[in-house]
Structure formats: structure tokens, C-alpha cells
Design an enzyme around this catalytic site. Structure first.
Site, mmCIF file in Angstrom:
data_model
loop_
_atom_site.group_PDB
_atom_site.id
_atom_site.type_symbol
_atom_site.label_atom_id
_atom_site.label_comp_id
_atom_site.label_asym_id
_atom_site.label_seq_id
_atom_site.Cartn_x
_atom_site.Cartn_y
_atom_site.Cartn_z
ATOM 1 N N PRO A 13 2.952 49.382 -23.757
ATOM 2 C CA PRO A 13 3.322 50.033 -25.011
ATOM 3 C C PRO A 13 4.823 50.107 -25.249
ATOM 4 O O PRO A 13 5.607 50.306 -24.319
ATOM 5 C CB PRO A 13 2.737 51.448 -24.868
ATOM 6 C CG PRO A 13 2.461 51.624 -23.424
ATOM 7 C CD PRO A 13 2.178 50.263 -22.870
ATOM 8 N N ASN A 14 5.166 49.925 -26.504
ATOM 9 C CA ASN A 14 6.537 50.048 -27.030
ATOM 10 C C ASN A 14 7.459 48.894 -26.651
ATOM 11 O O ASN A 14 8.588 48.835 -27.130
ATOM 12 C CB ASN A 14 7.172 51.392 -26.616
ATOM 13 C CG ASN A 14 6.419 52.564 -27.200
ATOM 14 O OD1 ASN A 14 6.193 52.597 -28.409
ATOM 15 N ND2 ASN A 14 5.988 53.497 -26.377
ATOM 16 N N ARG B 227 14.635 49.403 -29.901
ATOM 17 C CA ARG B 227 14.379 50.585 -29.079
ATOM 18 C C ARG B 227 15.507 50.839 -28.062
ATOM 19 O O ARG B 227 15.734 50.015 -27.180
ATOM 20 C CB ARG B 227 13.081 50.306 -28.314
ATOM 21 C CG ARG B 227 12.651 51.381 -27.393
ATOM 22 C CD ARG B 227 11.503 50.890 -26.526
ATOM 23 N NE ARG B 227 11.003 51.983 -25.739
ATOM 24 C CZ ARG B 227 10.289 51.851 -24.645
ATOM 25 N NH1 ARG B 227 9.960 50.646 -24.220
ATOM 26 N NH2 ARG B 227 9.896 52.901 -23.988
ATOM 27 N N TYR C 61 17.396 49.690 -22.719
ATOM 28 C CA TYR C 61 16.528 48.520 -22.543
ATOM 29 C C TYR C 61 17.219 47.192 -22.849
ATOM 30 O O TYR C 61 16.628 46.129 -22.621
ATOM 31 C CB TYR C 61 15.270 48.667 -23.416
ATOM 32 C CG TYR C 61 14.421 49.846 -22.991
ATOM 33 C CD1 TYR C 61 13.679 49.801 -21.819
ATOM 34 C CD2 TYR C 61 14.383 51.021 -23.747
ATOM 35 C CE1 TYR C 61 12.906 50.884 -21.413
ATOM 36 C CE2 TYR C 61 13.617 52.112 -23.341
ATOM 37 C CZ TYR C 61 12.882 52.026 -22.172
ATOM 38 O OH TYR C 61 12.128 53.093 -21.753
ATOM 39 N N ASN D 221 4.908 44.620 -16.802
ATOM 40 C CA ASN D 221 5.692 45.788 -17.202
ATOM 41 C C ASN D 221 4.736 46.643 -18.023
ATOM 42 O O ASN D 221 4.520 46.373 -19.215
ATOM 43 C CB ASN D 221 6.920 45.393 -18.025
ATOM 44 C CG ASN D 221 7.772 46.610 -18.371
ATOM 45 O OD1 ASN D 221 7.351 47.744 -18.149
ATOM 46 N ND2 ASN D 221 8.942 46.375 -18.929
ATOM 47 N N ALA E 56 5.097 52.850 -20.314
ATOM 48 C CA ALA E 56 4.805 54.226 -19.889
ATOM 49 C C ALA E 56 3.494 54.338 -19.106
ATOM 50 O O ALA E 56 3.313 55.280 -18.328
ATOM 51 C CB ALA E 56 4.775 55.145 -21.103
ATOM 52 N N HIS F 287 3.358 55.018 -15.323
ATOM 53 C CA HIS F 287 3.462 56.353 -14.736
ATOM 54 C C HIS F 287 2.195 57.189 -14.904
ATOM 55 O O HIS F 287 2.155 58.336 -14.474
ATOM 56 C CB HIS F 287 4.643 57.097 -15.378
ATOM 57 C CG HIS F 287 5.853 56.230 -15.558
ATOM 58 N ND1 HIS F 287 6.501 55.633 -14.504
ATOM 59 C CD2 HIS F 287 6.517 55.812 -16.676
ATOM 60 C CE1 HIS F 287 7.525 54.906 -14.965
ATOM 61 N NE2 HIS F 287 7.538 55.000 -16.280
ATOM 62 N N ASP G 222 -6.488 50.427 -10.881
ATOM 63 C CA ASP G 222 -7.800 49.981 -10.394
ATOM 64 C C ASP G 222 -8.097 48.538 -10.785
ATOM 65 O O ASP G 222 -8.665 47.777 -9.993
ATOM 66 C CB ASP G 222 -8.911 50.893 -10.955
ATOM 67 C CG ASP G 222 -8.952 52.262 -10.278
ATOM 68 O OD1 ASP G 222 -8.290 52.431 -9.224
ATOM 69 O OD2 ASP G 222 -9.645 53.155 -10.800
ATOM 70 N N GLU H 223 5.772 43.957 -10.263
ATOM 71 C CA GLU H 223 6.045 45.018 -11.238
ATOM 72 C C GLU H 223 7.479 44.844 -11.739
ATOM 73 O O GLU H 223 8.410 44.710 -10.936
ATOM 74 C CB GLU H 223 5.886 46.381 -10.550
ATOM 75 C CG GLU H 223 6.230 47.551 -11.450
ATOM 76 C CD GLU H 223 6.037 48.908 -10.752
ATOM 77 O OE1 GLU H 223 5.627 48.945 -9.572
ATOM 78 O OE2 GLU H 223 6.321 49.925 -11.403
ATOM 79 N N HIS I 225 10.529 46.283 -14.542
ATOM 80 C CA HIS I 225 11.030 47.225 -15.544
ATOM 81 C C HIS I 225 12.414 46.792 -15.963
ATOM 82 O O HIS I 225 13.221 46.390 -15.117
ATOM 83 C CB HIS I 225 11.087 48.652 -14.979
ATOM 84 C CG HIS I 225 9.747 49.140 -14.586
ATOM 85 N ND1 HIS I 225 8.784 49.464 -15.500
ATOM 86 C CD2 HIS I 225 9.179 49.311 -13.375
ATOM 87 C CE1 HIS I 225 7.689 49.820 -14.868
ATOM 88 N NE2 HIS I 225 7.901 49.727 -13.570
ATOM 89 N N LEU I 226 12.679 46.895 -17.253
ATOM 90 C CA LEU I 226 14.014 46.527 -17.764
ATOM 91 C C LEU I 226 15.059 47.517 -17.274
ATOM 92 O O LEU I 226 16.149 47.143 -16.859
ATOM 93 C CB LEU I 226 13.986 46.521 -19.301
ATOM 94 C CG LEU I 226 13.040 45.473 -19.878
ATOM 95 C CD1 LEU I 226 12.217 46.060 -20.995
ATOM 96 C CD2 LEU I 226 13.800 44.268 -20.338
ATOM 97 N N ARG J 254 16.124 57.644 -14.020
ATOM 98 C CA ARG J 254 15.857 58.330 -15.294
ATOM 99 C C ARG J 254 15.069 59.626 -15.053
ATOM 100 O O ARG J 254 15.120 60.180 -13.974
ATOM 101 C CB ARG J 254 15.147 57.338 -16.227
ATOM 102 C CG ARG J 254 16.011 56.096 -16.476
ATOM 103 C CD ARG J 254 15.315 55.091 -17.362
ATOM 104 N NE ARG J 254 15.042 55.646 -18.675
ATOM 105 C CZ ARG J 254 14.173 55.093 -19.536
ATOM 106 N NH1 ARG J 254 13.538 53.987 -19.233
ATOM 107 N NH2 ARG J 254 13.966 55.669 -20.713
HETATM 108 C C1 DHK Z 1 9.495 50.640 -20.049
HETATM 109 C C2 DHK Z 1 8.966 51.731 -20.652
HETATM 110 O O1 DHK Z 1 8.391 51.642 -21.843
HETATM 111 C C3 DHK Z 1 9.060 53.075 -20.046
HETATM 112 O O2 DHK Z 1 8.010 53.897 -20.410
HETATM 113 C C4 DHK Z 1 9.189 53.000 -18.543
HETATM 114 C C5 DHK Z 1 10.008 50.660 -18.669
HETATM 115 C C6 DHK Z 1 10.300 52.044 -18.139
HETATM 116 C C7 DHK Z 1 11.139 49.660 -18.493
HETATM 117 O O3 DHK Z 1 12.221 50.023 -18.049
HETATM 118 O O4 DHK Z 1 10.925 48.480 -18.786
HETATM 119 O O5 DHK Z 1 9.439 54.279 -18.022
#
Ligand code: DHK
Length: 148
Positions: free
Chosen positions: A10-11, A18, A23, A74, A77, A80, A87, A98, A100-101, A107
Site C-alpha cells: 500500500p501507498n 509521497r 522515500y 516491499n 505498512a 508491520h 503465512d 525484504e 524498504h526504501l 523511524r
Molecule cells: C514503506 C511504507 O509504506 C511504510 O509503511 C514502511 C516502507 C516503510 C519503505 O520504507 O519502503 O514503514
């Protein structure tokens, strides 16, 4: 040619707009192009996807079984919160990197837990879009060692 599923949660479709200080300014389309170029250089095939829906991500992970050779994830959210994604990754048993940007550990404390980490072969954080490229190289190494 090994096939890699690259999943974004998501996002991440909002990258570029964003919170660029966190990011970066690259869009998800920019990152996709980078991944495609790197995959070509490494002799990998990539299927690059994004969803805002947890269940859709779970379904895509399940469908990777028997078809794909590794997953770069990635989960945004859902990293977490999602036991369902944890699963699904465990169920298919594919090597997972895994990504993450940002670096979630630098954080808010609610980002310090990852349900993906226990099933990941490696974790790449804080390298912005370049993290996906590094993840592809890492997966290539893992697959090479597995088949030798
Ligand atoms: C991306 C997200 O959308 C956050 O919810 C994570 C992650 C971190 C990223 O850093 O790519 O906490």
C-alpha cells in the site's frame, strides 16, 4: 530463465508525491524500469506489481508457487501488521528479499516490527529505489548457490 515476483504494498503507488524526504523522488514506474534493466543484465525475468490490498498481495504470493523462483517484497505498512502475508510467504517457501526504501528502524517505533523479516533470506533498507536493484543481485546469488 529464473522468474522473480516483485511485490509492492500500500501507498507505494504514491512514490514521487509521497514524503520525498523519506522515500525519495523516484516514482514506482521509475523503480520498475530500473528493475527491468537490472533483471535483463542478470538474466532474470521480473513480474513487477503493486496493490493497496492485503488479500491481493496474499493471492499473488500464493500464485507464485510452482511458477516463480523468488520474491522481492516491499509490503509497505503491511510489513508491520500482516500475519497473513507472513503465512503466505512461509507457505510457498520461495526465497524472499525484504526491501524498504527508508530505514524503518530509524523511524517511529511502530515500524520496528516486521512480520516479513522472519521469513526473509535478506533485508535491504534505506537505499531508496536502489534497494530493489541490490535485492535482484542478492536473489540471483541465492538462486545460483541453490542450483550449484
Ligand atoms: C514503506 C511504507 O509504506 C511504510 O509503511 C514502511 C516502507 C516503510 C519503505 O520504507 O519502503 O514503514
Amino acid at each position: 530463465m529464473p522468474s522473480i515476483l516483485i511485490l509492492n504494498g500500500p501507498n507505494l503507488n504514491m512514490l514521487g508525491i509521497r514524503e520525498p524526504a523519506i522515500y525519495g523522488s523516484e516514482t514506482l514506474a521509475d523503480i520498475k524500469r530500473k528493475c527491468q534493466a537490472e533483471a535483463k543484465a542478470l538474466g532474470l525475468k521480473v513480474d513487477f506489481r503493486q496493490s493497496n490490498h492485503e488479500g491481493e498481495l496474499v493471492t499473488w504470493i500464493q500464485k507464485a508457487y510452482g511458477k516463480m523462483d523468488g520474491i522481492i517484497l516491499n509490503a509497505g505498512a503491511y510489513t508491520h501488521t500482516s500475519i497473513a502475508i507472513h503465512d503466505a510467504l512461509k507457505a510457498v517457501g520461495l526465497p524472499v528479499i525484504e526491501v524498504h526504501l527508508s530505514n524503518p528502524h530509524e523511524r517511529e517505533s511502530f515500524r520496528h516490527v516486521s512480520y516479513v523479516a522472519p521469513v526473509a533470506a535478506d533485508i535491504i533498507t534505506g537505499k531508496r529505489g536502489e534497494g530493489y536493484v541490490l535485492a535482484l543481485r542478492r536473489l540471483k546469488d541465492i538462486l545460483k548457490n541453490k542450483n550449484s
